[in-house]
Design a protein around this motif. Structure first.
Motif, PDB file in Angstrom:
ATOM      1  N   ASN A 108      -0.316   6.111  -1.195  1.00  0.00           N
ATOM      2  CA  ASN A 108      -0.854   5.265  -0.237  1.00  0.00           C
ATOM      3  C   ASN A 108      -2.393   4.708  -0.759  1.00  0.00           C
ATOM      4  O   ASN A 108      -2.697   5.261  -1.631  1.00  0.00           O
ATOM      5  CB  ASN A 108      -1.083   6.036   1.050  1.00  0.00           C
ATOM      6  CG  ASN A 108       0.178   6.339   1.625  1.00  0.00           C
ATOM      7  OD1 ASN A 108       1.434   6.112   1.132  1.00  0.00           O
ATOM      8  ND2 ASN A 108       0.240   6.929   2.676  1.00  0.00           N
ATOM      9  N   TYR A 109      -2.686   3.496  -0.007  1.00  0.00           N
ATOM     10  CA  TYR A 109      -3.831   3.035  -0.316  1.00  0.00           C
ATOM     11  C   TYR A 109      -4.429   2.735   0.938  1.00  0.00           C
ATOM     12  O   TYR A 109      -3.682   2.345   1.846  1.00  0.00           O
ATOM     13  CB  TYR A 109      -4.052   2.065  -1.458  1.00  0.00           C
ATOM     14  CG  TYR A 109      -3.214   0.759  -1.314  1.00  0.00           C
ATOM     15  CD1 TYR A 109      -2.222   0.463  -1.937  1.00  0.00           C
ATOM     16  CD2 TYR A 109      -3.554  -0.214  -0.125  1.00  0.00           C
ATOM     17  CE1 TYR A 109      -1.571  -0.839  -1.731  1.00  0.00           C
ATOM     18  CE2 TYR A 109      -2.930  -1.281   0.082  1.00  0.00           C
ATOM     19  CZ  TYR A 109      -1.902  -1.478  -0.746  1.00  0.00           C
ATOM     20  OH  TYR A 109      -0.988  -2.797  -0.438  1.00  0.00           O
ATOM     21  N   TYR A 110      -5.730   2.321   1.052  1.00  0.00           N
ATOM     22  CA  TYR A 110      -6.365   2.392   2.252  1.00  0.00           C
ATOM     23  C   TYR A 110      -7.565   1.053   2.074  1.00  0.00           C
ATOM     24  O   TYR A 110      -8.105   1.191   1.318  1.00  0.00           O
ATOM     25  CB  TYR A 110      -7.288   3.614   2.746  1.00  0.00           C
ATOM     26  CG  TYR A 110      -5.961   4.599   3.059  1.00  0.00           C
ATOM     27  CD1 TYR A 110      -6.042   5.528   2.005  1.00  0.00           C
ATOM     28  CD2 TYR A 110      -5.385   4.757   4.186  1.00  0.00           C
ATOM     29  CE1 TYR A 110      -4.905   6.426   1.994  1.00  0.00           C
ATOM     30  CE2 TYR A 110      -4.497   6.021   4.289  1.00  0.00           C
ATOM     31  CZ  TYR A 110      -4.217   6.758   3.229  1.00  0.00           C
ATOM     32  OH  TYR A 110      -3.040   7.606   3.305  1.00  0.00           O
ATOM     33  N   ILE A 111      -7.559   0.338   3.100  1.00  0.00           N
ATOM     34  CA  ILE A 111      -8.425  -1.020   2.926  1.00  0.00           C
ATOM     35  C   ILE A 111      -9.691  -1.069   3.853  1.00  0.00           C
ATOM     36  O   ILE A 111     -10.351  -1.882   4.090  1.00  0.00           O
ATOM     37  CB  ILE A 111      -7.773  -2.435   2.889  1.00  0.00           C
ATOM     38  CG1 ILE A 111      -6.803  -2.365   4.190  1.00  0.00           C
ATOM     39  CG2 ILE A 111      -6.789  -2.323   1.684  1.00  0.00           C
ATOM     40  CD1 ILE A 111      -6.485  -3.868   4.336  1.00  0.00           C
ATOM     41  N   ARG A 112      -9.550  -0.091   4.823  1.00  0.00           N
ATOM     42  CA  ARG A 112     -10.698   0.093   5.762  1.00  0.00           C
ATOM     43  C   ARG A 112     -11.763   1.097   5.423  1.00  0.00           C
ATOM     44  O   ARG A 112     -11.453   2.116   4.916  1.00  0.00           O
ATOM     45  CB  ARG A 112     -10.193   0.432   7.319  1.00  0.00           C
ATOM     46  CG  ARG A 112      -9.079  -0.508   7.912  1.00  0.00           C
ATOM     47  CD  ARG A 112      -8.871   0.120   9.239  1.00  0.00           C
ATOM     48  NE  ARG A 112      -8.557   1.432   9.294  1.00  0.00           N
ATOM     49  CZ  ARG A 112      -8.786   2.246  10.299  1.00  0.00           C
ATOM     50  NH1 ARG A 112      -9.056   1.915  11.516  1.00  0.00           N
ATOM     51  NH2 ARG A 112      -8.283   3.489  10.317  1.00  0.00           N
ATOM     52  N   GLY A 113     -13.093   0.567   5.303  1.00  0.00           N
ATOM     53  CA  GLY A 113     -14.274   1.420   4.840  1.00  0.00           C
ATOM     54  C   GLY A 113     -14.116   2.584   5.602  1.00  0.00           C
ATOM     55  O   GLY A 113     -14.556   3.631   5.235  1.00  0.00           O
ATOM     56  N   ASN A 114     -13.834   2.594   7.018  1.00  0.00           N
ATOM     57  CA  ASN A 114     -13.780   4.062   7.616  1.00  0.00           C
ATOM     58  C   ASN A 114     -12.741   5.001   7.351  1.00  0.00           C
ATOM     59  O   ASN A 114     -12.904   6.101   7.602  1.00  0.00           O
ATOM     60  CB  ASN A 114     -13.609   3.538   9.278  1.00  0.00           C
ATOM     61  CG  ASN A 114     -15.059   2.889   9.863  1.00  0.00           C
ATOM     62  OD1 ASN A 114     -16.016   2.855   9.236  1.00  0.00           O
ATOM     63  ND2 ASN A 114     -14.448   2.415  11.016  1.00  0.00           N
TER      64      ASN A 114
END
Length: 129
Positions: A108-114
Motif C-alpha cells: 500500500n501507499y498513502y497520499i494524504r499527509g495526515n
C-alpha cells in the motif's frame, strides 16, 4: 521513534535536475511506506511522489509525471527523488515522510499527509527562470 533526514535541495535553473535523498534512522526495524511532499508559499502541502514498502508501487502527482522518479533502497532505509526538467512551479520546501505499516499492507501507499507520522525537517528547492 524514527528520524528522517533529507538532503539534496538547492538552487537550479529551469530545465535542470536535482536529486533529493531521505534516510531514516532510529526504530526502522518495521515496515514503512515513504514519500515526498512539498509545500510552496501560499499553497497547501501536496504529495509529490510516494512509494510502497514492497512491490515498487508508486504514486506521482500529475504535474510531475514523466519528470520525477522515486526509488528506495530498503537496505539503507533511504528513498531518492530524482527530479528532472524542473519548472518554476516545482519550487517549494520538500519534505520526506514515513508511515509504519503492517506486514499485510506492504504494497500500500498513502497520499494524504495526515496518514504519515514521521516527517523530515524539509529541504528547499528553488528554480530560477
Amino acid at each position: 521513534q524514527v528520524q528522517l533526514v533529507e538532503s539534496g535541495g538547492g538552487l537550479v535553473q529551469a530545465g535542470g535536475s536535482l536529486r533529493l535523498s531521505c534516510t531514516a534512522s532510529g526504530r526502522t526495524a518495521g515496515h514503512y511506506t515513504m514519500g515526498w511532499f512539498r509545500q510552496a508559499p501560499g499553497k497547501e502541502r501536496e504529495a509529490v511522489a510516494v512509494i510502497s514498502y514492497a512491490g515498487g508501487r508508486t504514486y506521482y502527482t500529475d504535474s510531475v509525471k514523466g519528470r520525477f522518479m522515486i526509488s528506495r533502497d530498503a537496505a539503507k532505509n533511504t528513498i531518492i527523488l530524482q527530479m528532472n526538467s524542473l519548472e518554476s512551479d516545482d519550487a517549494a520546501i520538500y519534505y520526506c515522510a514515513a508511515r509504519e505499516i503492517t506486514a499485510l499492507s506492504t504494497r500500500n501507499y498513502y497520499i494524504r499527509g495526515n496518514d504519515y507520522k514521521y516527517w523530515g525537517q524539509g529541504t528547499q528547492v528553488t528554480v530560477s527562470s
